[in-house]
Design a protein around this motif. Structure first.
Motif, PDB file in Angstrom:
ATOM      1  N   MET A 115       0.829  -1.203   0.000  1.00  0.00           N
ATOM      2  CA  MET A 115       0.000   0.000   0.000  1.00  0.00           C
ATOM      3  C   MET A 115       0.861   1.248   0.000  1.00  0.00           C
ATOM      4  O   MET A 115       0.608   2.203  -0.739  1.00  0.00           O
ATOM      5  CB  MET A 115      -0.931  -0.021   1.220  1.00  0.00           C
ATOM      6  CG  MET A 115      -1.796   1.222   1.398  1.00  0.00           C
ATOM      7  SD  MET A 115      -1.004   2.526   2.400  1.00  0.00           S
ATOM      8  CE  MET A 115      -1.100   1.808   4.030  1.00  0.00           C
ATOM      9  N   MET A 116       1.898   1.263   0.835  1.00  0.00           N
ATOM     10  CA  MET A 116       2.783   2.422   0.883  1.00  0.00           C
ATOM     11  C   MET A 116       3.544   2.583  -0.427  1.00  0.00           C
ATOM     12  O   MET A 116       3.742   3.707  -0.914  1.00  0.00           O
ATOM     13  CB  MET A 116       3.755   2.276   2.053  1.00  0.00           C
ATOM     14  CG  MET A 116       3.121   2.447   3.420  1.00  0.00           C
ATOM     15  SD  MET A 116       2.421   4.097   3.688  1.00  0.00           S
ATOM     16  CE  MET A 116       3.894   5.135   3.592  1.00  0.00           C
ATOM     17  N   ASP A 117       3.970   1.460  -1.018  1.00  0.00           N
ATOM     18  CA  ASP A 117       4.629   1.531  -2.323  1.00  0.00           C
ATOM     19  C   ASP A 117       3.723   2.188  -3.363  1.00  0.00           C
ATOM     20  O   ASP A 117       4.159   3.028  -4.150  1.00  0.00           O
ATOM     21  CB  ASP A 117       5.017   0.124  -2.797  1.00  0.00           C
ATOM     22  CG  ASP A 117       6.436  -0.253  -2.409  1.00  0.00           C
ATOM     23  OD1 ASP A 117       7.269   0.649  -2.216  1.00  0.00           O
ATOM     24  OD2 ASP A 117       6.715  -1.459  -2.299  1.00  0.00           O
ATOM     25  N   ALA A 118       2.445   1.799  -3.352  1.00  0.00           N
ATOM     26  CA  ALA A 118       1.510   2.347  -4.326  1.00  0.00           C
ATOM     27  C   ALA A 118       1.355   3.858  -4.156  1.00  0.00           C
ATOM     28  O   ALA A 118       1.287   4.601  -5.145  1.00  0.00           O
ATOM     29  CB  ALA A 118       0.153   1.657  -4.187  1.00  0.00           C
ATOM     30  N   LEU A 119       1.324   4.327  -2.912  1.00  0.00           N
ATOM     31  CA  LEU A 119       1.228   5.761  -2.675  1.00  0.00           C
ATOM     32  C   LEU A 119       2.481   6.487  -3.167  1.00  0.00           C
ATOM     33  O   LEU A 119       2.409   7.553  -3.780  1.00  0.00           O
ATOM     34  CB  LEU A 119       1.024   6.043  -1.186  1.00  0.00           C
ATOM     35  CG  LEU A 119      -0.374   5.803  -0.606  1.00  0.00           C
ATOM     36  CD1 LEU A 119      -0.357   5.998   0.904  1.00  0.00           C
ATOM     37  CD2 LEU A 119      -1.393   6.736  -1.246  1.00  0.00           C
ATOM     38  N   LEU A 120       3.652   5.909  -2.903  1.00  0.00           N
ATOM     39  CA  LEU A 120       4.907   6.560  -3.263  1.00  0.00           C
ATOM     40  C   LEU A 120       5.160   6.546  -4.766  1.00  0.00           C
ATOM     41  O   LEU A 120       5.952   7.358  -5.277  1.00  0.00           O
ATOM     42  CB  LEU A 120       6.073   5.893  -2.526  1.00  0.00           C
ATOM     43  CG  LEU A 120       6.066   6.063  -1.006  1.00  0.00           C
ATOM     44  CD1 LEU A 120       7.165   5.217  -0.366  1.00  0.00           C
ATOM     45  CD2 LEU A 120       6.229   7.531  -0.631  1.00  0.00           C
ATOM     46  N   ARG A 121       4.509   5.643  -5.482  1.00  0.00           N
ATOM     47  CA  ARG A 121       4.670   5.569  -6.932  1.00  0.00           C
ATOM     48  C   ARG A 121       3.714   6.502  -7.688  1.00  0.00           C
ATOM     49  O   ARG A 121       3.799   6.612  -8.912  1.00  0.00           O
ATOM     50  CB  ARG A 121       4.455   4.132  -7.406  1.00  0.00           C
ATOM     51  CG  ARG A 121       5.553   3.178  -6.968  1.00  0.00           C
ATOM     52  CD  ARG A 121       5.233   1.729  -7.340  1.00  0.00           C
ATOM     53  NE  ARG A 121       6.223   0.814  -6.806  1.00  0.00           N
ATOM     54  CZ  ARG A 121       7.371   0.500  -7.412  1.00  0.00           C
ATOM     55  NH1 ARG A 121       7.651   1.031  -8.582  1.00  0.00           N
ATOM     56  NH2 ARG A 121       8.222  -0.333  -6.857  1.00  0.00           N
ATOM     57  N   ARG A 122       2.821   7.154  -6.966  1.00  0.00           N
ATOM     58  CA  ARG A 122       1.905   8.067  -7.637  1.00  0.00           C
ATOM     59  C   ARG A 122       2.663   9.243  -8.268  1.00  0.00           C
ATOM     60  O   ARG A 122       3.714   9.647  -7.778  1.00  0.00           O
ATOM     61  CB  ARG A 122       0.875   8.603  -6.629  1.00  0.00           C
ATOM     62  CG  ARG A 122      -0.200   7.604  -6.258  1.00  0.00           C
ATOM     63  CD  ARG A 122      -1.077   8.135  -5.134  1.00  0.00           C
ATOM     64  NE  ARG A 122      -1.590   9.464  -5.382  1.00  0.00           N
ATOM     65  CZ  ARG A 122      -2.649   9.747  -6.135  1.00  0.00           C
ATOM     66  NH1 ARG A 122      -3.312   8.751  -6.731  1.00  0.00           N
ATOM     67  NH2 ARG A 122      -3.058  10.985  -6.311  1.00  0.00           N
TER      68      ARG A 122
END
Length: 374
Positions: free
Chosen positions: A339-346
Motif C-alpha cells: 500500500m505504501m509503495d503504491a502511494l509513493l509511486r503516484r
C-alpha cells in the motif's frame, strides 16, 4: 437576517436548569458527562451495557471504558434510555457512527420536545453515504441539531486538561450569538473546556470522519519504521483530502484550518493515545486486532470510515488516495508495504490541486522495504 458584524455576548436564561443527557457511555461519552457536570449542569449518562451501567453507578468508575476516573455522585448512570433522556434540554449522541441511526430512532418520542441533539461521533453512514447530521435529522426531524468535534482525547478531558473543540450548527450562519451551537457552547464550556462556534456543519463533520482514516495510515507508516517527515506528509495531504471531499459536499475549504480539521488530525496522527493510530501501528507490526487494546472493547472508527468515506468520495468523483490505500489494507487485505509503495509511486502533483499538474516519475527498484530498512 445577516451575520452579526459585532461580537455578541450570549446570555441564555435559565442555564442553571439545563439538563444534559449523554447518550453513550464509552470513554468519550463518560468524559463529556464529567465536563458537563463541571459546567454546572445536571447530567445523566446512558450506558448500553446494563452490567457496565450497574457497576459504574455503584463504584462511580467506568472501569471498562475509562478506568481511573471517579464520576461525581451527581451524575445519574443508567442503562434505561428513556430514563436518561427524560427532562433533557441537550442530548449528546456519543455512540459509534454506524449505530447513530438506531439510537436516534430509539430516542424518538422519548426525548423532550425541542431538546437540542448534539452529534459527538465522527463518521459517514455506510449504507447510505449520509453524514451523521443527515441521519439524525431523518430520525429526529423535530429537534434542532449541532455537531461537536475537535482534538480531544477522552482521558485528558476527564482529567480537566485544557481542551478546545468546535461546535457547529447551520443556524449560526444567520445569527451566531443565538444559534444552537452557541447555546451548546454556553452549556458545556468551562475554563478548561473551550468550545468555538462554527456554521459549517458539513466541513466539521467531514473533517472528523476522514481524520480517523488518515490516522490509520499514519499508524501504519509509523509501524513500518518511517518517521516524522512521513507523518507530516500524511497529515498535510490528508488535510487536502478532507478539503476536497468537504468542498464537494458543500462545506467550506477554510474549515480544515480549524480545530476540527488540522487540530484533530494533528492530534490523532501524532500520539499513541489515538485508537486509530495505535491500530495502524499494530497492523504494520503484524499484531492481531484482538491484541491491540488488551482485550478491552474499543471501537476503531477509522476501519468503518475507510469504507464509508471512500464510497462517498467515489460517488462524487473525489480522489482520496490515502483513504483508498487504507481501505485496501483493512478491507481487501492488501499488505501494508504494498500500500505504501503504491502511494509513493503516484505521480507528483501540484499544490494547490487546481494547478492540474501530474508528473510521472521512475521509481523502479525502490521499495518500502528498502526505504524503511526492513
Amino acid at each position: 437576517m445577516t451575520r452579526d458584524s459585532k461580537i455578541n455576548i450570549v446570555d441564555f436564561a435559565n442555564f442553571s436548569r439545563t439538563h444534559v443527557a449523554v447518550i453513550g457511555g464509552g470513554a468519550w461519552g463518560t468524559a463529556l458527562a464529567m465536563t458537563s457536570e463541571r459546567a454546572g449542569r445536571s447530567v445523566s449518562l446512558w450506558i448500553r451495557e446494563a452490567e457496565v451501567a450497574a457497576v459504574t453507578a455503584e463504584t462511580r468508575e467506568n472501569a471498562v471504558f475509562l478506568p481511573g476516573f471517579s464520576l461525581p455522585a451527581s451524575i445519574s448512570v443508567t442503562a434505561d434510555l428513556a430514563d436518561a433522556a427524560r427532562d433533557a434540554s441537550i442530548a449528546l449522541l456519543v455512540v459509534p457512527s454506524q449505530h447513530i441511526r438506531a439510537v436516534a430512532a430509539r430516542l424518538r418520542g422519548v426525548l423532550p420536545a425541542q431538546a437540542t441533539v448534539v452529534i459527538c461521533s465522527k463518521g459517514v453512514e455506510q449504507r447510505t453515504g449520509a453524514l451523521l447530521s443527515t441521519v439524525v435529522a431523518e430520525e429526529l426531524p423535530d429537534h434542532p441539531l449541532a455537531v461537536l468535534s475537535g482534538p480531544t482525547f477522552a482521558a485528558e478531558v476527564a482529567a480537566g486538561m485544557p481542551t478546545a473543540v468546535t461546535i457547529a450548527s447551520a443556524d449560526a450562519a444567520l445569527n451566531p450569538s443565538r444559534s444552537q451551537a452557541a447555546r451548546v457552547a454556553r452549556a458545556l464550556g468551562t475554563r478548561t473546556f473551550r468550545p468555538y462556534v462554527s456554521d459549517d456543519v458539513i466541513g466539521v463533520e467531514v473533517s472528523g470522519a476522514v481524520k480517523n482514516v488518515i490516522a490509520l495510515a499514519s499508524g501504519m507508516a509509523t509501524g513500518l519504521g518511517f518517521g516524522a517527515n512521513t507523518r507530516a506528509a500524511l497529515v498535510s495531504r490528508g488535510l487536502n483530502e478532507i478539503q476536497e471531499l468537504g468542498a464537494a459536499l458543500g462545506g467550506r475549504r477554510d474549515t480544515v484550518t480549524g480545530l476540527s480539521g488540522v487540530g484533530d488530525l494533528t492530534l490523532t496522527c501524532s500520539s499513541e493515545q489515538s485508537r486509530n493510530m495505535r491500530f495502524g501501528m499494530a497492523l504494520a507490526a503484524g499484531r492481531s486486532p484482538a491484541d491491540v487494546f488488551e482485550g478491552r472493547p474499543v471501537v476503531v472508527e477509522g476501519v468503518d470510515n475507510a469504507v464509508s468515506v471512500t464510497d462517498l468520495a467515489r460517488g462524487l468523483g473525489v480522489d482520496m488516495p490515502i483513504c483508498e490505500a487504507v481501505r485496501a489494507v483493512v478491507v481487501d487485505g492488501r499488505p501494508i508495504p504494498d500500500m505504501m509503495d503504491a502511494l509513493l509511486r503516484r505521480p507528483f502533483k501540484g499544490e494547490p490541486t487546481d494547478l492540474g499538474l501530474s508528473i510521472p516519475h521512475d521509481v523502479s527498484g525502490i521499495t518500502v522495504k528498502h526505504i524503511a530498512g526492513a
